[in-house]
Write a protein that holds these residues in place. Structure first.
Motif, PDB file in Angstrom:
ATOM      1  N   GLU A  37      -8.654   0.783 -18.351  1.00 51.95           N
ATOM      2  CA  GLU A  37      -7.967   0.860 -16.946  1.00 51.95           C
ATOM      3  C   GLU A  37      -7.461   2.372 -16.862  1.00 51.95           C
ATOM      4  O   GLU A  37      -7.436   2.746 -15.516  1.00 51.95           O
ATOM      5  N   ARG A  40     -10.044   4.422 -15.440  1.00 52.35           N
ATOM      6  CA  ARG A  40     -10.562   4.139 -14.158  1.00 52.35           C
ATOM      7  C   ARG A  40      -9.452   4.897 -13.514  1.00 52.35           C
ATOM      8  O   ARG A  40     -10.200   5.788 -12.431  1.00 52.35           O
ATOM      9  N   VAL A  41      -8.164   4.963 -13.712  1.00 51.88           N
ATOM     10  CA  VAL A  41      -7.329   5.679 -12.832  1.00 51.88           C
ATOM     11  C   VAL A  41      -7.606   7.189 -12.790  1.00 51.88           C
ATOM     12  O   VAL A  41      -7.451   7.959 -11.999  1.00 51.88           O
ATOM     13  N   ARG A  44     -10.188   8.767 -10.824  1.00 51.75           N
ATOM     14  CA  ARG A  44      -9.983   8.793  -9.372  1.00 51.75           C
ATOM     15  C   ARG A  44      -8.806   9.804  -9.254  1.00 51.75           C
ATOM     16  O   ARG A  44      -8.894  10.457  -7.920  1.00 51.75           O
ATOM     17  N   PHE A  51     -10.025   6.103  -4.929  1.00 45.58           N
ATOM     18  CA  PHE A  51      -9.295   4.761  -4.688  1.00 45.58           C
ATOM     19  C   PHE A  51      -9.915   3.915  -3.667  1.00 45.58           C
ATOM     20  O   PHE A  51     -10.278   4.232  -2.705  1.00 45.58           O
ATOM     21  N   LYS A  52     -10.103   2.597  -3.945  1.00 41.92           N
ATOM     22  CA  LYS A  52     -10.454   1.615  -2.726  1.00 41.92           C
ATOM     23  C   LYS A  52      -8.888   1.278  -1.962  1.00 41.92           C
ATOM     24  O   LYS A  52      -8.037   1.751  -2.253  1.00 41.92           O
ATOM     25  N   GLU A  55      -5.357   0.635  -3.162  1.00 39.79           N
ATOM     26  CA  GLU A  55      -4.892   1.186  -4.775  1.00 39.79           C
ATOM     27  C   GLU A  55      -4.105   2.246  -4.599  1.00 39.79           C
ATOM     28  O   GLU A  55      -4.273   3.227  -3.755  1.00 39.79           O
ATOM     29  N   GLN A  56      -3.488   2.593  -5.681  1.00 41.47           N
ATOM     30  CA  GLN A  56      -2.833   3.914  -5.997  1.00 41.47           C
ATOM     31  C   GLN A  56      -2.899   4.040  -7.435  1.00 41.47           C
ATOM     32  O   GLN A  56      -3.044   3.517  -8.410  1.00 41.47           O
ATOM     33  N   ASN A  58      -1.412   4.869 -10.813  1.00 37.37           N
ATOM     34  CA  ASN A  58      -0.352   4.285 -11.601  1.00 37.37           C
ATOM     35  C   ASN A  58      -0.488   4.780 -13.183  1.00 37.37           C
ATOM     36  O   ASN A  58      -0.540   3.694 -14.095  1.00 37.37           O
TER      37      ASN A  58
END
Length: 109
Positions: A37, A40-41, A44, A51-52, A55-56, A58
């Motif tokens: 996870e 993934r961030v 992006r 991001f989709k 989404e933000q 984090n």
């Protein structure tokens, strides 16, 4: 909060709200999931993906989730993270005390 205090707080939370620790193997899988996870961030925020909608970033939340599961595994295996981190500093200092300073790839940064 110290690392030792964090280990105690996680243990108290698990005993009060979590009923018990997940098995060590399940927690290892959870740790892997949490690292994914974060990856993934990071892809992006610092990579080429976007991001989709909705989404933000984090990063802090994902790092805290990783730390939580890591503490669970430490508690289950009777590992004092404070003690082990101190040993890690000693090991890395002895092994790498000149390696990074003399690395020409790092001097250009």
């Amino acid at each position: 909060m110290t690392i030792k205090e964090a280990q105690m707080k996680v243990d108290e939370w698990v005993q009060k709200y979590g009923v018990c620790y997940f098995s060590e193997l399940t927690n290892m899988a959870c740790l892997t999931e949490e690292v994914g996870e974060l990856a993934r961030v990071m892809a992006r925020v610092y990579g080429d993906q976007s991001f989709k909608s909705g989404e933000q970033a984090n990063i802090g939340e994902e790092l805290a989730d990783i730390f939580w599961v890591l503490i669970c595994i430490a508690n289950q295996t009777n590992t004092d993270l404070t003690e082990e981190l101190a040993k890690s500093f000693e090991k890395k200092t002895e092994r790498d005390k000149e390696r990074h300073i003399n690395n020409s790839k790092l001097k250009s940064k």
